[in-house]
Design a protein around this motif. Structure first.
Motif, short mmCIF file in Angstrom:
data_model
loop_
_atom_site.label_atom_id
_atom_site.label_comp_id
_atom_site.label_asym_id
_atom_site.label_seq_id
_atom_site.Cartn_x
_atom_site.Cartn_y
_atom_site.Cartn_z
N GLU A 401 0.85 -0.82 -0.29
CA GLU A 401 -0.25 -0.11 -0.14
C GLU A 401 0.83 1.14 -0.30
OE1 GLU A 401 -3.65 0.22 3.09
OE2 GLU A 401 -4.68 -0.80 1.55
N THR A 409 -4.02 4.13 8.12
CA THR A 409 -4.83 3.36 8.97
C THR A 409 -4.20 2.42 7.75
OG1 THR A 409 -7.35 2.60 7.18
CG2 THR A 409 -6.81 4.33 9.23
N THR A 410 -3.45 0.76 8.78
CA THR A 410 -3.74 -1.07 8.15
C THR A 410 -5.16 -2.04 8.10
OG1 THR A 410 -3.22 -1.31 10.21
CG2 THR A 410 -1.72 -0.15 9.46
N LEU A 413 -4.70 -3.87 4.72
CA LEU A 413 -3.49 -4.65 4.27
C LEU A 413 -3.95 -5.86 5.53
CD1 LEU A 413 -1.08 -4.65 2.27
CD2 LEU A 413 -0.29 -3.00 4.36
N CYS A 427 4.16 -7.81 3.97
CA CYS A 427 3.80 -6.54 3.94
C CYS A 427 4.47 -5.33 3.85
CB CYS A 427 1.78 -6.60 4.50
SG CYS A 427 1.14 -8.06 4.47
N ILE A 429 4.24 -1.42 3.44
CA ILE A 429 3.77 -0.45 3.14
C ILE A 429 4.32 0.81 3.30
CG2 ILE A 429 2.40 2.51 4.97
CD1 ILE A 429 0.60 0.32 6.03
N LYS A 438 4.84 -1.64 11.73
CA LYS A 438 3.62 -1.21 12.50
C LYS A 438 2.56 -2.80 11.95
CE LYS A 438 -0.21 1.83 12.19
NZ LYS A 438 -1.03 3.37 11.42
N ASP A 439 1.57 -3.10 13.66
CA ASP A 439 1.44 -4.40 13.56
C ASP A 439 1.79 -5.46 12.59
OD1 ASP A 439 -0.99 -3.33 14.87
OD2 ASP A 439 -1.39 -2.61 12.71
N ILE A 441 3.70 -5.42 10.51
CA ILE A 441 3.75 -4.39 9.30
C ILE A 441 5.06 -4.31 8.56
CG2 ILE A 441 2.79 -3.21 6.57
CD1 ILE A 441 -0.37 -4.24 8.02
N CYS A 443 6.70 -1.08 7.32
CA CYS A 443 5.91 0.37 6.85
C CYS A 443 7.96 1.11 6.67
CB CYS A 443 6.14 0.99 7.75
SG CYS A 443 3.88 0.44 8.23
#
Length: 452
Positions: A401, A409-410, A413, A427, A429, A438-439, A441, A443
């Motif tokens: 993303e 926000t995530t 995803l 994943c 971002i 983050k979560d 993910i 980034c």
């Protein structure tokens, strides 16, 4: 100004592996530097070379391909005399530049390569367009290689920032953020790349003009006019459709969904009517098309949809000039706003186009994914890009993303990851901030796209 290009090393590999048994066909959009890097390669790696530019070649030169292919001694003798260049067996290179303009030369590659005396490199755009291949037998003695505008790494080299790239790659591999001041420097370089793009002449104007965006913009507008001129030369039956899509790219990308909605172009039109249009835009490499995958699984292309297409311009610097007229760029202080990260909606369009460009340059086919929630009557999952590792036995896909702002926000995803968790490797971002997790993910800042 000659810039260092990564593709040069691929030329070296071809020369070492081929041994003259295959010609190299370099495909790419107009004005990305194909002829320049090929000629530089010829100068550095061969005892002599001949470059035949079919945009300028005389009828006499073209006649050699019709009259003397059955007598290659005469054929090479005439070329040698015409160009005043002595040819040396296994030590000379012959370049067919803009070969799509004279398909007979491309057909001749079969016989010239079989003869084995010299190496051959062809350059061209629109290589697969029907009118450029309809009367010839496509030679199997070609090795195709795609060339793109200068990527972010090459742009950094051009600006004298070579040491930065290994540091970026090292931080990505270690999953560590860059030192703060270096991150700020890398982001500034990325935004300059966003504005200037990777067309070598535009980059040269920017560098030689002490980072003059205006000088680069003039060059980019000339290239856009050249592309429009190319479009006006294609078959009348789909010329208007190609021009309509090309002209509307900034408008298409400024919408939330960013995809082409065909009945908005011409009322009542459908995807099937634009099949040749997107083939031309893709084959010319003027655009990077991104198709929706219906069921992200092994082989994303097996589940692609022809009715849902995003169309990104092949070079984001060109998109900046295409989206804003000269007055807007200056009066609205677009350069200043982008460098400061305050352009808003249009900046998101430019960011996403640039990530598409960087992924394409890394060899990825582009796919996106949406899921429509019948209950909510809207898309509840939207993934900008999905790339894969192309493994046949350990297949994994990597959803991406793109966020041009710092507040996001995530949720989308996370839903996608839950839905397809058995197939997902990691994943991502892509955002303007430094690297963080983050979560679960990753980034990453946009300049790290070169690492994907």
């Amino acid at each position: 100004m000659i810039f260092k290009r990564k593709i040069y090393n691929r030329f070296l590999a071809w020369k070492a592996e081929s041994g003259g048994k295959k010609a190299l066909l370099v495909e790419g959009a107009r004005r990305i530097g194909k002829s320049t890097v090929v000629e530089e390669f010829a100068k550095q790696e061969y005892k002599s070379y001949i470059l035949i530019d079919f945009a300028k070649a005389s009828e006499d030169e073209k006649s050699y391909f019709h009259l003397h292919l059955n007598d290659l001694d005469t054929f090479y003798m005439l070329l040698s005399v015409q160009y005043g260049v002595e040819l040396h067996p296994r030590e000379s290179l012959i370049i067919f530049d803009e070969v799509q303009l004279f398909p007979k030369a491309r057909e001749a590659i079969k016989y010239l390569v079989a003869d084995g005396r010299y190496d051959f490199i062809e350059t061209g755009s629109l290589i697969s367009i029907k009118e450029n291949v309809k009367d010839i037998v496509i030679p199997s003695e070609e090795r195709h290689i795609k060339m793109y505008p200068m990527d972010f790494e090459e742009f950094c080299w051009a600006l004298g920032e070579k040491p930065l790239i290994p540091y970026i790659r090292s931080c990505f591999d270690k999953r560590e953020p860059l030192e703060r001041s270096i991150h700020n420097k890398a982001m500034l370089l990325f935004k300059q790349y966003l504005l200037v793009g990777g067309m070598p002449k535009a980059v040269a104007e920017f560098v030689e003009g002490q980072k003059n965006f205006g000088a680069a913009d003039i060059e980019k507008r000339d290239i856009l006019e050249l592309y429009r001129s190319d479009i006006m030369k294609i078959k009348a039956q789909y010329r208007a459709k190609v021009l309509a899509i090309f002209d509307q790219i900034p408008g298409l990308l400024s919408r939330h969904e960013k995809r082409v909605v065909f009945n908005r172009i011409v009322e009542g039109s459908s995807a099937e009517q634009y099949e040749e249009t997107f083939f031309w835009l893709s084959d010319s490499m003027v655009c990077n098309e991104c198709r929706r995958t219906n069921d992200p699984n092994v082989g994303l292309s097996l589940n692609e949809s022809d009715t849902y297409i995003k169309c990104y311009l092949g070079d984001t610097g060109l998109l900046v000039s295409h989206a804003f007229d000269e007055n807007e760029l200056l009066e609205d202080e677009v350069y200043k706003q982008i460098l400061a990260g305050k352009l808003g909606l249009n900046e998101g369009m430019l960011y996403e186009n640039m990530i598409a460009q960087m992924l394409a340059a890394n060899g990825h086919r582009l796919f996106f994914y949406t899921h429509y929630n019948e209950e909510k009557k809207r898309n509840d999952i939207e993934i900008d890009f999905i790339i894969s590792n192309n493994s046949k036995t350990k297949y994994r896909m990597y959803p991406i993303e793109v966020k041009s702002g710092t507040n996001y926000t995530t949720q989308s995803l996370l839903k996608f990851r839950e839905k397809y968790k058995s197939r997902i490797g990691e994943c991502y971002i892509i955002h303007p901030r430094n690297l963080t997790v983050k979560d679960d993910i990753l980034c990453i800042p946009p300049y790290m796209t070169i690492c994907l």
